[in-house]
Design an enzyme around this catalytic site. Structure first.
Site, short mmCIF file in Angstrom:
data_model
loop_
_atom_site.label_atom_id
_atom_site.label_comp_id
_atom_site.label_asym_id
_atom_site.label_seq_id
_atom_site.Cartn_x
_atom_site.Cartn_y
_atom_site.Cartn_z
CG HIS A 46 -12.73 -21.81 7.30
ND1 HIS A 46 -12.72 -21.57 8.85
CD2 HIS A 46 -13.86 -19.94 7.35
CE1 HIS A 46 -13.04 -20.04 9.20
NE2 HIS A 46 -13.81 -20.41 8.78
CB THR A 49 -6.06 -19.47 -0.68
OG1 THR A 49 -7.35 -17.61 -0.18
CG2 THR A 49 -6.07 -19.36 -1.62
NE ARG A 50 -6.08 -20.19 6.93
CZ ARG A 50 -7.12 -19.58 6.73
NH1 ARG A 50 -6.92 -19.19 6.01
NH2 ARG A 50 -7.65 -19.95 7.83
CE LYS A 264 -7.98 -15.88 2.06
NZ LYS A 264 -7.76 -16.83 2.53
CG HIS A 268 -1.61 -10.24 10.03
ND1 HIS A 268 -2.01 -11.51 10.43
CD2 HIS A 268 -0.01 -9.65 10.68
CE1 HIS A 268 -0.52 -12.76 10.57
NE2 HIS A 268 0.04 -11.62 11.85
CB CYS A 312 -11.16 -17.02 10.21
SG CYS A 312 -9.84 -18.27 10.57
CE LYS A 345 3.11 -19.20 6.21
NZ LYS A 345 2.74 -18.74 7.48
C1 LIG Z 1 -7.80 -14.87 8.89
C2 LIG Z 1 -6.99 -15.83 9.04
C3 LIG Z 1 -6.36 -15.98 8.27
C4 LIG Z 1 -4.81 -16.49 8.39
N1 LIG Z 1 -3.38 -16.63 6.96
C5 LIG Z 1 -3.00 -17.41 7.49
C6 LIG Z 1 -1.60 -17.76 6.62
O1 LIG Z 1 -1.59 -17.54 5.25
N2 LIG Z 1 -0.92 -18.54 6.21
C7 LIG Z 1 -0.73 -19.28 6.92
O2 LIG Z 1 -0.20 -20.78 7.68
N3 LIG Z 1 -1.54 -19.50 7.82
C8 LIG Z 1 -2.84 -18.25 8.61
N4 LIG Z 1 -3.33 -18.65 9.10
C9 LIG Z 1 -3.07 -19.38 10.36
C10 LIG Z 1 -3.74 -20.79 9.88
O3 LIG Z 1 -4.65 -20.48 9.61
C11 LIG Z 1 -4.07 -21.31 11.69
O4 LIG Z 1 -2.66 -21.35 12.43
C12 LIG Z 1 -4.19 -22.80 11.35
O5 LIG Z 1 -5.13 -23.35 10.37
C13 LIG Z 1 -5.00 -23.40 13.04
O6 LIG Z 1 -5.06 -24.40 12.55
P1 LIG Z 1 -5.38 -25.79 14.23
O7 LIG Z 1 -5.39 -26.88 14.14
O8 LIG Z 1 -5.12 -25.35 15.15
O9 LIG Z 1 -7.52 -25.03 14.44
P2 LIG Z 1 -8.19 -25.78 13.60
O10 LIG Z 1 -8.30 -26.00 11.78
O11 LIG Z 1 -9.27 -25.06 13.97
O12 LIG Z 1 -8.17 -26.74 14.20
C14 LIG Z 1 -9.05 -26.69 16.11
C15 LIG Z 1 -10.18 -27.97 15.50
O13 LIG Z 1 -10.71 -28.64 16.87
C16 LIG Z 1 -11.96 -28.89 17.83
N5 LIG Z 1 -12.20 -29.19 18.56
C17 LIG Z 1 -11.94 -27.86 19.58
N6 LIG Z 1 -11.78 -28.69 20.84
C18 LIG Z 1 -13.19 -29.87 21.01
C19 LIG Z 1 -13.46 -30.29 21.37
N7 LIG Z 1 -13.79 -30.05 23.03
N8 LIG Z 1 -13.64 -31.48 21.03
C20 LIG Z 1 -13.83 -31.76 19.35
N9 LIG Z 1 -13.32 -31.20 18.68
C21 LIG Z 1 -13.10 -29.27 19.26
C22 LIG Z 1 -12.22 -27.68 15.88
O14 LIG Z 1 -13.32 -28.02 15.93
C23 LIG Z 1 -11.21 -27.54 15.29
O15 LIG Z 1 -11.85 -28.51 14.28
C24 LIG Z 1 -4.53 -17.59 9.39
C25 LIG Z 1 -6.14 -17.83 10.37
C26 LIG Z 1 -7.30 -16.68 9.51
C27 LIG Z 1 -7.94 -16.58 10.95
#
Ligand SMILES: Cc1cc2nc3c(=O)[nH]c(=O)nc-3n(C[C@H](O)[C@H](O)[C@H](O)COP(=O)(O)OP(=O)(O)OC[C@H]3O[C@@H](n4cnc5c(N)ncnc54)[C@H](O)[C@@H]3O)c2cc1C
Length: 390
Positions: A46, A49-50, A264, A268, A312, A345
């Site tokens: 969330h 932007t990324r 924004k 990092h 985040c 991404k």
């Molecule tokens: C500040 C910040 C800036 C970033 N900037 C960039 C960028 O510019 N470019 C880029 O490519 N990446 C960037 N990233 C990294 C990127 O956003 C993350 O790597 C990616 O969004 C992770 O996705 P995910 O699905 O692993 O996690 P999430 O999107 O958090 O999804 C995990 C999901 O699992 C659910 N969950 C967990 N445990 C359970 C459970 N026991 N039961 C049910 N549901 C569960 C959670 O509620 C959540 O919805 C950034 C990250 C951050 C924090």
């Protein structure tokens, strides 16, 4: 006992929503489980932007996946009629030897990616709103830009649902078991669900859900800051590219033009350890001042009054490469975690790869860099077959 599914996707954030969509597109009977609501702000996907880019300073090995990710983002946008990506160009700045500059150039040259290298004077001439130091250079990549993560998660969820996936929100998984013929997933309310396969896409909760993996994961709190620009035109998406600046061994600053929500910017990697269930969501004046000062040092026109902040989480592996592939001891379980602050991404290509792993097919990309079995701690071997997460 409830109905049986081909695959359960645990977590419907950035990666899980994509896995659900791609598994459903293969004709699998998919159940997606998410503890919060659709496209929520309590995980890692969330904050409006990324950055997306192809000349990847982290390693040239990511470039084939990035090329595929671009194709898949654009296909998803066309299929769902949504705007998921803005091509603003990207400017990566520092002294020539800094990892962000040297690594970006290495990937660009290795894969013959279109790019330009500017010295400080050329950078100032082309982008008058940025203030590089005299000894800094900038690598410019025209294809770089921004993704809109909340829209991306929603688009993948809509796509998954349209292709027949069943998606349940507000349900928390409390544990799972994998046997020879099935996986069983237990919800916190005691419900047990069966499926042929399980994909774990739990973001910052990954180590709680897959505690026996052996790759130590560190969750970090990282805050995104939004400021009202002093000169909105100067930092519009038409004029200001996405950017990253690495200076004096300090944490890298990166930021975006103003897409109508403020400019924004963020550092990092904060280094502040966090627990996803008790994340500190209070943002202090001191943190805001540090971010604003850093932004003012590179894009002064962006650093106006503070608007809001969005904490985040990063989920970091020791080598900061992802964890993607079959679970080392449970072949029915596919893993997608440890995205180490740079994974968003890749979401659609991760979705495509994990769906192939679930189907027992060749994912079409070499995945050694992301092997879930790499660098396993010795004690992990003694853990038994059944896992009870959380
Ligand atoms: C500040 C910040 C800036 C970033 N900037 C960039 C960028 O510019 N470019 C880029 O490519 N990446 C960037 N990233 C990294 C990127 O956003 C993350 O790597 C990616 O969004 C992770 O996705 P995910 O699905 O692993 O996690 P999430 O999107 O958090 O999804 C995990 C999901 O699992 C659910 N969950 C967990 N445990 C359970 C459970 N026991 N039961 C049910 N549901 C569960 C959670 O509620 C959540 O919805 C950034 C990250 C951050 C924090």
């Amino acid at each position: 006992m409830s109905a049986r599914y081909d695959a359960i996707v645990l977590g419907l954030g950035g990666m899980g929503s994509a896995v659900a969509a791609h598994a459903a597109a293969r004709g699998m009977r998919v159940l997606g489980l998410e503890q919060f609501g659709p496209a929520h702000a309590r995980g890692s996907s969330h904050g409006e932007t990324r950055i997306i880019r192809q000349a990847y300073f982290e390693s040239p090995e990511y470039v084939p996946l990035l090329r595929r990710a671009y194709e898949l983002w654009d296909a998803l946008a066309a299929r769902t009629g949504t705007v998921l990506r803005a091509q603003t160009g990207g400017l990566f700045v520092g002294r020539p030897e800094t990892p962000v500059v040297a690594g970006t150039l290495e990937s660009a040259r290795r894969w013959e990616l279109a790019h330009a290298v500017y010295d400080a004077a050329e950078m100032r001439a082309r982008f008058p709103m940025v203030t590089p130091r005299d000894d800094e250079i900038g690598v410019y990549e025209a294809i770089a830009g921004a993704l809109f993560p909340e829209a991306g998660v929603r688009a993948h969820l809509d796509d998954a649902a349209e292709r027949g996936a069943e998606l349940r929100f507000g349900v928390r998984v409390g544990g799972w078991d994998a046997g020879d013929g099935e996986v069983r997933v237990r919800l916190d309310d005691g419900t047990v669900l069966e499926a042929d396969r399980l994909a774990i896409c739990a973001g910052a909760w990954f180590a709680k859900v897959a505690p026996d993996l052996g790759i130590p994961l560190r969750v970090e709190r990282n805050v995104q800051f939004f400021f009202a620009p002093l000169d909105r035109d100067a930092v519009s998406p038409e004029r200001l590219p996405v950017y990253a600046v690495e200076r004096d061994g300090a944490r890298m600053l990166y930021g975006f033009p103003d897409f109508g929500v403020g400019a924004k910017a963020a550092h990092h990697g904060s280094g502040v350890a966090a627990d996803p269930d008790t994340l500190d969501r209070t943002v202090r004046d001191r943190e805001i001042a540090v971010a604003r000062e850093a932004l003012a040092s590179f894009v002064p026109a962006a650093a106006g009054p503070f608007l809001r902040a969005a904490p985040c989480m990063y989920t970091l592996t020791p080598d900061e490469h992802f964890v993607i592939g079959a679970h080392p001891r449970h072949p029915r379980v596919a893993l997608a975690g440890g995205f180490s602050g740079h994974g968003y991404k890749f979401a659609p290509v991760v979705g495509e790869i994990v769906a192939a792993v679930l189907a027992g097919e060749d994912p079409g990309f070499g995945l050694d860099l992301f092997s879930p079995g790499r660098a396993r701690a010795a004690h992990a071997c003694s853990l038994n077959f059944s896992v009870q997460g959380n």
